[in-house]
Design a protein around this motif. Structure first.
Motif, PDB file in Angstrom:
ATOM      1  N   ILE A   1       0.844  -1.211   0.000  1.00  0.00           N
ATOM      2  CA  ILE A   1       0.000   0.000   0.000  1.00  0.00           C
ATOM      3  C   ILE A   1       0.869   1.247   0.000  1.00  0.00           C
ATOM      4  N   GLY A   2       1.905   1.286   0.810  1.00  0.00           N
ATOM      5  CA  GLY A   2       2.724   2.489   0.913  1.00  0.00           C
ATOM      6  C   GLY A   2       3.605   2.709  -0.295  1.00  0.00           C
ATOM      7  N   VAL A   3       4.395   1.725  -0.675  1.00  0.00           N
ATOM      8  CA  VAL A   3       5.389   1.910  -1.737  1.00  0.00           C
ATOM      9  C   VAL A   3       4.718   2.087  -3.098  1.00  0.00           C
ATOM     10  N   GLU A   4       3.817   1.183  -3.449  1.00  0.00           N
ATOM     11  CA  GLU A   4       3.237   1.224  -4.798  1.00  0.00           C
ATOM     12  C   GLU A   4       2.245   2.373  -4.971  1.00  0.00           C
ATOM     13  N   THR A   5       1.498   2.679  -3.902  1.00  0.00           N
ATOM     14  CA  THR A   5       0.557   3.813  -4.007  1.00  0.00           C
ATOM     15  C   THR A   5       1.308   5.126  -4.163  1.00  0.00           C
ATOM     16  N   TYR A   6       2.385   5.279  -3.380  1.00  0.00           N
ATOM     17  CA  TYR A   6       3.158   6.511  -3.535  1.00  0.00           C
ATOM     18  C   TYR A   6       3.786   6.592  -4.918  1.00  0.00           C
ATOM     19  N   GLY A   7       4.296   5.479  -5.444  1.00  0.00           N
ATOM     20  CA  GLY A   7       4.890   5.508  -6.777  1.00  0.00           C
ATOM     21  C   GLY A   7       3.884   5.928  -7.845  1.00  0.00           C
ATOM     22  N   ALA A   8       2.643   5.409  -7.763  1.00  0.00           N
ATOM     23  CA  ALA A   8       1.622   5.784  -8.751  1.00  0.00           C
ATOM     24  C   ALA A   8       1.248   7.259  -8.628  1.00  0.00           C
ATOM     25  N   TYR A   9       1.111   7.768  -7.368  1.00  0.00           N
ATOM     26  CA  TYR A   9       0.744   9.177  -7.188  1.00  0.00           C
ATOM     27  C   TYR A   9       1.864  10.117  -7.641  1.00  0.00           C
ATOM     28  N   ALA A  10       3.102   9.796  -7.333  1.00  0.00           N
ATOM     29  CA  ALA A  10       4.223  10.633  -7.766  1.00  0.00           C
ATOM     30  C   ALA A  10       4.345  10.632  -9.291  1.00  0.00           C
ATOM     31  N   LEU A  11       4.064   9.479  -9.890  1.00  0.00           N
ATOM     32  CA  LEU A  11       4.087   9.420 -11.354  1.00  0.00           C
ATOM     33  C   LEU A  11       3.021  10.322 -11.960  1.00  0.00           C
ATOM     34  N   TYR A  12       1.848  10.397 -11.330  1.00  0.00           N
ATOM     35  CA  TYR A  12       0.775  11.274 -11.809  1.00  0.00           C
ATOM     36  C   TYR A  12       1.177  12.750 -11.683  1.00  0.00           C
ATOM     37  N   VAL A  13       1.752  13.138 -10.544  1.00  0.00           N
ATOM     38  CA  VAL A  13       2.171  14.531 -10.356  1.00  0.00           C
ATOM     39  C   VAL A  13       3.230  14.914 -11.374  1.00  0.00           C
ATOM     40  N   TRP A  14       4.131  14.031 -11.659  1.00  0.00           N
ATOM     41  CA  TRP A  14       5.214  14.316 -12.612  1.00  0.00           C
ATOM     42  C   TRP A  14       4.695  14.505 -14.031  1.00  0.00           C
ATOM     43  N   LEU A  15       3.798  13.647 -14.467  1.00  0.00           N
ATOM     44  CA  LEU A  15       3.364  13.666 -15.868  1.00  0.00           C
ATOM     45  C   LEU A  15       2.123  14.507 -16.114  1.00  0.00           C
TER      46      LEU A  15
END
Length: 268
Positions: free
Chosen positions: A183-197
């Protein structure tokens, strides 16, 4: 038998003798009679009527040469008198100049809601139809199953397990703490990817999201590799350095998530 002429004689008369009678006829008619009229009136032929009519026509006035005034005395080659310009009265400036009249600004166009102070919004082009996202959901389902099982299994090898988070309050409530890893690692990775792109966030937030998203995805990939290698080797407990790295992941995810949330709401 030839009819008598105007002077009582039957013989043709010269044009000079007919001229007084022709002038009287012209005065009576108010205009110079035509050649046929003269032939009928005075019983004369066409040549004589033409000559008589030519004498009745007004003689064009000869052009009069303009009179030139020359200065005295007149030389053999006189020059025109010099033209002296008339004196121009001086212009007296008005001590109180008139104020400049500037044209009033045109009234702003009224908007569609009828408020004159509201500027008219530009017409926006119709947005394109968004792309469908259901293929992404279909691709994410098997990835979710594999990633979830890998992180939960690695958590079991590194000391994560069933805990009672509410002792004394709800003793029967228990939860496997290993689920905090996916929940922590993969959710943060998806959200950070959204903010970046997304392209709609501040530049600092996008830069931080870019590198943290890449780091989160790499950590997730390494976690999956570690779990499958340990499971294939039949290891019941992970080495200390893997346990240390996995134990720090919830804290690292919390710090990166809080920092990204602050950057998203900040201004450059």
């Amino acid at each position: 038998m030839t009819a008598p002429t105007i002077n009582g004689t039957r013989y043709p008369q010269p044009v000079e003798d007919l001229l007084p009678a022709a002038r009287k006829l012209t005065a009576d008619l108010g205009a110079v009679p035509s050649r046929n009229k003269l032939m009928t009136e005075f019983r004369i032929g066409a040549p004589k009527a033409t000559e008589l009519r030519a004498l009745l026509l007004p003689t064009p006035a000869k052009p009069v040469a303009p009179r030139l005034d020359y200065a005295e005395p007149i030389d053999p080659n006189p020059l025109p008198a010099p033209v002296v310009p008339e004196p121009t009265p001086p212009v007296i400036a008005d001590p109180t100049p008139e104020p400049e009249i500037t044209p009033a600004d045109p009234p702003a166009e009224a908007s569609m809601v009828g408020h004159p102070d509201t500027p008219t919004l530009p017409t926006l082009a119709a947005p394109d139809r968004p792309a469908v996202v259901w293929p992404v959901v279909l691709l994410a389902l098997p990835a979710f199953v594999a990633i979830w099982s890998g992180w939960v299994g690695l958590g079991g090898l590194t000391g994560f397990g069933v805990v009672h988070p509410l002792p004394g309050i709800w003793d029967s409530f228990s939860i496997n703490s290993a689920i905090t890893l996916p929940i922590g690692v993969e959710t943060y990775g998806a959200y950070a990817l959204y903010v970046w792109l997304s392209g709609r966030m501040p530049e600092r937030a996008r830069r931080f999201a870019k590198w943290s998203a890449i780091a989160s995805l790499l950590v997730g990939a390494l976690g999956q590799v570690a779990y499958h290698l340990l499971e294939a080797a039949g290891v019941a407990s992970a080495p200390w350095w893997i346990t240390t790295a996995v134990a720090c992941l919830p804290v690292a995810v919390l710090g990166m998530g809080a920092a990204l949330a602050h950057l998203v709401r900040s201004h450059d």
